[in-house]
Scaffold this motif. Structure first.
Motif, PDB file in Angstrom:
ATOM      1  N   MET A 280       0.845  -1.199   0.000  1.00 17.94           N
ATOM      2  CA  MET A 280       0.000   0.000   0.000  1.00 17.94           C
ATOM      3  C   MET A 280       0.882   1.250   0.000  1.00 17.94           C
ATOM      4  SD  MET A 280      -2.626   1.312   2.933  1.00 17.94           S
ATOM      5  CE  MET A 280      -3.193   3.011   2.948  1.00 17.94           C
ATOM      6  N   LYS A 281       0.644   2.133  -0.935  1.00 14.93           N
ATOM      7  CA  LYS A 281       1.396   3.377  -0.983  1.00 14.93           C
ATOM      8  C   LYS A 281       0.851   4.357   0.058  1.00 14.93           C
ATOM      9  CE  LYS A 281       3.881   2.203  -4.583  1.00 14.93           C
ATOM     10  NZ  LYS A 281       5.346   2.021  -4.524  1.00 14.93           N
ATOM     11  N   GLY A 282       1.749   5.175   0.582  1.00 16.01           N
ATOM     12  CA  GLY A 282       1.326   6.149   1.570  1.00 16.01           C
ATOM     13  C   GLY A 282       0.726   7.389   0.941  1.00 16.01           C
ATOM     14  N   ILE A 283       0.400   8.349   1.803  1.00 14.88           N
ATOM     15  CA  ILE A 283      -0.180   9.625   1.375  1.00 14.88           C
ATOM     16  C   ILE A 283       0.810  10.731   1.696  1.00 14.88           C
ATOM     17  CG2 ILE A 283      -2.078  11.259   1.682  1.00 14.88           C
ATOM     18  CD1 ILE A 283      -3.803   8.900   2.606  1.00 14.88           C
ATOM     19  N   PHE A 284       1.049  11.582   0.724  1.00 14.06           N
ATOM     20  CA  PHE A 284       2.008  12.679   0.868  1.00 14.06           C
ATOM     21  C   PHE A 284       1.249  13.997   0.873  1.00 14.06           C
ATOM     22  CE2 PHE A 284       5.958  14.785  -1.267  1.00 14.06           C
ATOM     23  CZ  PHE A 284       6.240  15.435  -0.079  1.00 14.06           C
ATOM     24  N   ILE A 285       1.370  14.740   1.974  1.00 14.38           N
ATOM     25  CA  ILE A 285       0.668  16.012   2.145  1.00 14.38           C
ATOM     26  C   ILE A 285       1.688  17.092   2.476  1.00 14.38           C
ATOM     27  CG2 ILE A 285      -1.037  17.276   3.518  1.00 14.38           C
ATOM     28  CD1 ILE A 285      -2.112  14.343   4.201  1.00 14.38           C
ATOM     29  N   SER A 286       1.557  18.257   1.862  1.00 17.26           N
ATOM     30  CA  SER A 286       2.418  19.385   2.222  1.00 17.26           C
ATOM     31  C   SER A 286       1.568  20.537   2.726  1.00 17.26           C
ATOM     32  CB  SER A 286       3.283  19.837   1.042  1.00 17.26           C
ATOM     33  OG  SER A 286       2.478  20.285  -0.032  1.00 17.26           O
ATOM     34  N   MET A 287       2.151  21.304   3.620  1.00 16.12           N
ATOM     35  CA  MET A 287       1.499  22.490   4.176  1.00 16.12           C
ATOM     36  C   MET A 287       2.335  23.693   3.770  1.00 16.12           C
ATOM     37  SD  MET A 287      -1.319  22.855   6.152  1.00 16.12           S
ATOM     38  CE  MET A 287      -1.378  21.333   7.118  1.00 16.12           C
ATOM     39  N   GLU A 288       1.705  24.634   3.082  1.00 10.27           N
ATOM     40  CA  GLU A 288       2.416  25.803   2.566  1.00 10.27           C
ATOM     41  C   GLU A 288       1.786  27.089   3.087  1.00 10.27           C
ATOM     42  OE1 GLU A 288       5.106  25.962   0.789  1.00 10.27           O
ATOM     43  OE2 GLU A 288       5.330  23.998  -0.162  1.00 10.27           O
ATOM     44  N   GLY A 289       2.528  28.182   2.942  1.00  8.31           N
ATOM     45  CA  GLY A 289       2.017  29.489   3.328  1.00  8.31           C
ATOM     46  C   GLY A 289       3.138  30.427   3.708  1.00  8.31           C
ATOM     47  N   PRO A 290       2.847  31.710   3.711  1.00  8.76           N
ATOM     48  CA  PRO A 290       3.860  32.698   4.108  1.00  8.76           C
ATOM     49  C   PRO A 290       4.283  32.488   5.559  1.00  8.76           C
ATOM     50  CG  PRO A 290       1.940  33.741   3.077  1.00  8.76           C
ATOM     51  CD  PRO A 290       1.563  32.335   3.364  1.00  8.76           C
ATOM     52  N   ASP A 291       5.386  33.103   5.931  1.00  8.15           N
ATOM     53  CA  ASP A 291       5.845  33.032   7.314  1.00  8.15           C
ATOM     54  C   ASP A 291       4.759  33.549   8.250  1.00  8.15           C
ATOM     55  OD1 ASP A 291       8.516  32.039   6.872  1.00  8.15           O
ATOM     56  OD2 ASP A 291       8.966  33.999   5.996  1.00  8.15           O
ATOM     57  N   GLY A 292       4.525  32.808   9.345  1.00  2.05           N
ATOM     58  CA  GLY A 292       3.545  33.233  10.330  1.00  2.05           C
ATOM     59  C   GLY A 292       2.117  32.832  10.033  1.00  2.05           C
ATOM     60  N   SER A 293       1.916  31.959   9.037  1.00  7.55           N
ATOM     61  CA  SER A 293       0.553  31.616   8.627  1.00  7.55           C
ATOM     62  C   SER A 293      -0.095  30.524   9.469  1.00  7.55           C
ATOM     63  CB  SER A 293       0.534  31.213   7.152  1.00  7.55           C
ATOM     64  OG  SER A 293       1.411  30.127   6.913  1.00  7.55           O
ATOM     65  N   GLY A 294       0.661  29.912  10.365  1.00  3.86           N
ATOM     66  CA  GLY A 294       0.070  28.913  11.257  1.00  3.86           C
ATOM     67  C   GLY A 294       0.222  27.480  10.788  1.00  3.86           C
ATOM     68  N   LYS A 295       1.234  27.205   9.955  1.00  3.69           N
ATOM     69  CA  LYS A 295       1.419  25.855   9.419  1.00  3.69           C
ATOM     70  C   LYS A 295       1.655  24.820  10.511  1.00  3.69           C
ATOM     71  CE  LYS A 295       4.909  26.563   6.683  1.00  3.69           C
ATOM     72  NZ  LYS A 295       5.238  27.829   7.379  1.00  3.69           N
ATOM     73  N   SER A 296       2.508  25.149  11.459  1.00  4.33           N
ATOM     74  CA  SER A 296       2.880  24.174  12.496  1.00  4.33           C
ATOM     75  C   SER A 296       1.665  23.695  13.279  1.00  4.33           C
ATOM     76  CB  SER A 296       3.904  24.791  13.453  1.00  4.33           C
ATOM     77  OG  SER A 296       5.084  25.132  12.772  1.00  4.33           O
ATOM     78  N   THR A 297       0.792  24.613  13.609  1.00  2.34           N
ATOM     79  CA  THR A 297      -0.420  24.254  14.357  1.00  2.34           C
ATOM     80  C   THR A 297      -1.295  23.299  13.559  1.00  2.34           C
ATOM     81  OG1 THR A 297      -0.432  26.369  15.531  1.00  2.34           O
ATOM     82  CG2 THR A 297      -2.519  25.159  15.434  1.00  2.34           C
ATOM     83  N   GLN A 298      -1.520  23.614  12.297  1.00  9.03           N
ATOM     84  CA  GLN A 298      -2.376  22.779  11.467  1.00  9.03           C
ATOM     85  C   GLN A 298      -1.743  21.422  11.168  1.00  9.03           C
ATOM     86  OE1 GLN A 298      -5.485  23.270  10.866  1.00  9.03           O
ATOM     87  NE2 GLN A 298      -5.500  25.314  11.768  1.00  9.03           N
ATOM     88  N   ILE A 299      -0.429  21.390  11.049  1.00 10.11           N
ATOM     89  CA  ILE A 299       0.268  20.118  10.816  1.00 10.11           C
ATOM     90  C   ILE A 299       0.069  19.177  12.005  1.00 10.11           C
ATOM     91  CG2 ILE A 299       2.578  19.079  10.735  1.00 10.11           C
ATOM     92  CD1 ILE A 299       3.381  21.417   8.884  1.00 10.11           C
ATOM     93  N   GLU A 300       0.198  19.705  13.206  1.00 13.47           N
ATOM     94  CA  GLU A 300       0.034  18.871  14.401  1.00 13.47           C
ATOM     95  C   GLU A 300      -1.400  18.365  14.521  1.00 13.47           C
ATOM     96  OE1 GLU A 300       1.586  16.668  17.203  1.00 13.47           O
ATOM     97  OE2 GLU A 300       2.786  18.125  16.092  1.00 13.47           O
ATOM     98  N   LEU A 301      -2.362  19.230  14.244  1.00 11.71           N
ATOM     99  CA  LEU A 301      -3.771  18.816  14.288  1.00 11.71           C
ATOM    100  C   LEU A 301      -4.058  17.753  13.235  1.00 11.71           C
ATOM    101  CD1 LEU A 301      -5.497  22.295  14.756  1.00 11.71           C
ATOM    102  CD2 LEU A 301      -5.419  20.427  16.428  1.00 11.71           C
ATOM    103  N   LEU A 302      -3.477  17.922  12.052  1.00 10.09           N
ATOM    104  CA  LEU A 302      -3.690  16.965  10.976  1.00 10.09           C
ATOM    105  C   LEU A 302      -3.068  15.609  11.324  1.00 10.09           C
ATOM    106  CD1 LEU A 302      -4.578  16.113   8.185  1.00 10.09           C
ATOM    107  CD2 LEU A 302      -2.576  17.271   7.233  1.00 10.09           C
TER     108      LEU A 302
END
Length: 205
Positions: free
Chosen positions: A1-23
């Motif tokens: 089974m192949k995995g799923i590859f997801i990226s989180m993008e956005g300007p500096d300060g956009s809240g990526k880290s928070t959404q990555i942890e929730l995801l």
């Protein structure tokens, strides 16, 4: 089974880290084994390259040098971490990927989006994320958030005009690849953004 590859993008300060942890938590609750990576970084070699890229003392760094350093760090991350994890059926969530280079170096630095993608075709072995979430945020808001959190690195310390180009560049990329890139309003609440991400993820899993 192949995995799923997801990226989180956005300007500096956009809240990526928070959404990555929730995801990650959401995917784990749904029985998916996840790993989180970051760019530049994620491996011993890539982290060493990161130190060079973001060092404020290297103000003379040529734009092409910058692009190639990012690409080198990415090549190591793909080879050592991302591809093996996907082969094992894991979910990979990357804090930035090729789209960052397309925006920061391709658009904001003026090197050209096609140039970035052509170089990165080799670094990524042709593997792009299955889905990319863009946290869209006005440049002024993002940099203000970052200034309140920590000392700014070499790219974060660029003039506001650069960051405006970055924010607009991300919007251009979202229009260019609307099937893969999901544009989200980063001024909305953490909960609202997460709920929208979950809806898209449910379609993948």
């Amino acid at each position: 089974m192949k995995g799923i590859f997801i990226s989180m993008e956005g300007p500096d300060g956009s809240g990526k880290s928070t959404q990555i942890e929730l995801l990650k938590n959401y995917l784990s609750e749904n029985g998916k084994e996840c790993i989180i990576t970051r760019e530049p970084g994620g491996t011993r070699i890539s982290e060493a390259v990161r130190e060079i890229i973001l060092n404020k003392e290297y103000k003379e760094m040529d734009y092409m040098t910058e692009l190639l350093l990012y690409t080198s760090a990415r090549a190591q991350l793909v080879s050592e971490v991302i591809l093996p994890a996907l082969e094992e059926g894991k979910c990979v969530i990357s804090d930035r990927f090729v789209d960052s280079s397309a925006v920061y170096q391709g658009i904001a630095r003026g090197l050209g989006v096609e140039t970035v993608y052509e170089i990165n075709k080799y670094a990524t072995r042709g593997r792009f994320p299955d889905k990319t979430f863009l946290l869209d945020l006005p440049a002024e808001v993002g940099i203000a958030r970052k200034k309140n959190q920590a000392e700014l690195d070499r790219l974060e310390s660029e003039k506001i005009d650069f960051h405006i180009k970055v924010a607009e560049g991300y919007r251009q990329m979202a229009e260019r690849d609307s099937d893969r890139i999901i544009r989200l309003d980063a001024t909305e609440s953490v909960e609202v953004i997460h709920s929208k991400i979950k809806m898209e993820i449910d379609k993948l899993i």
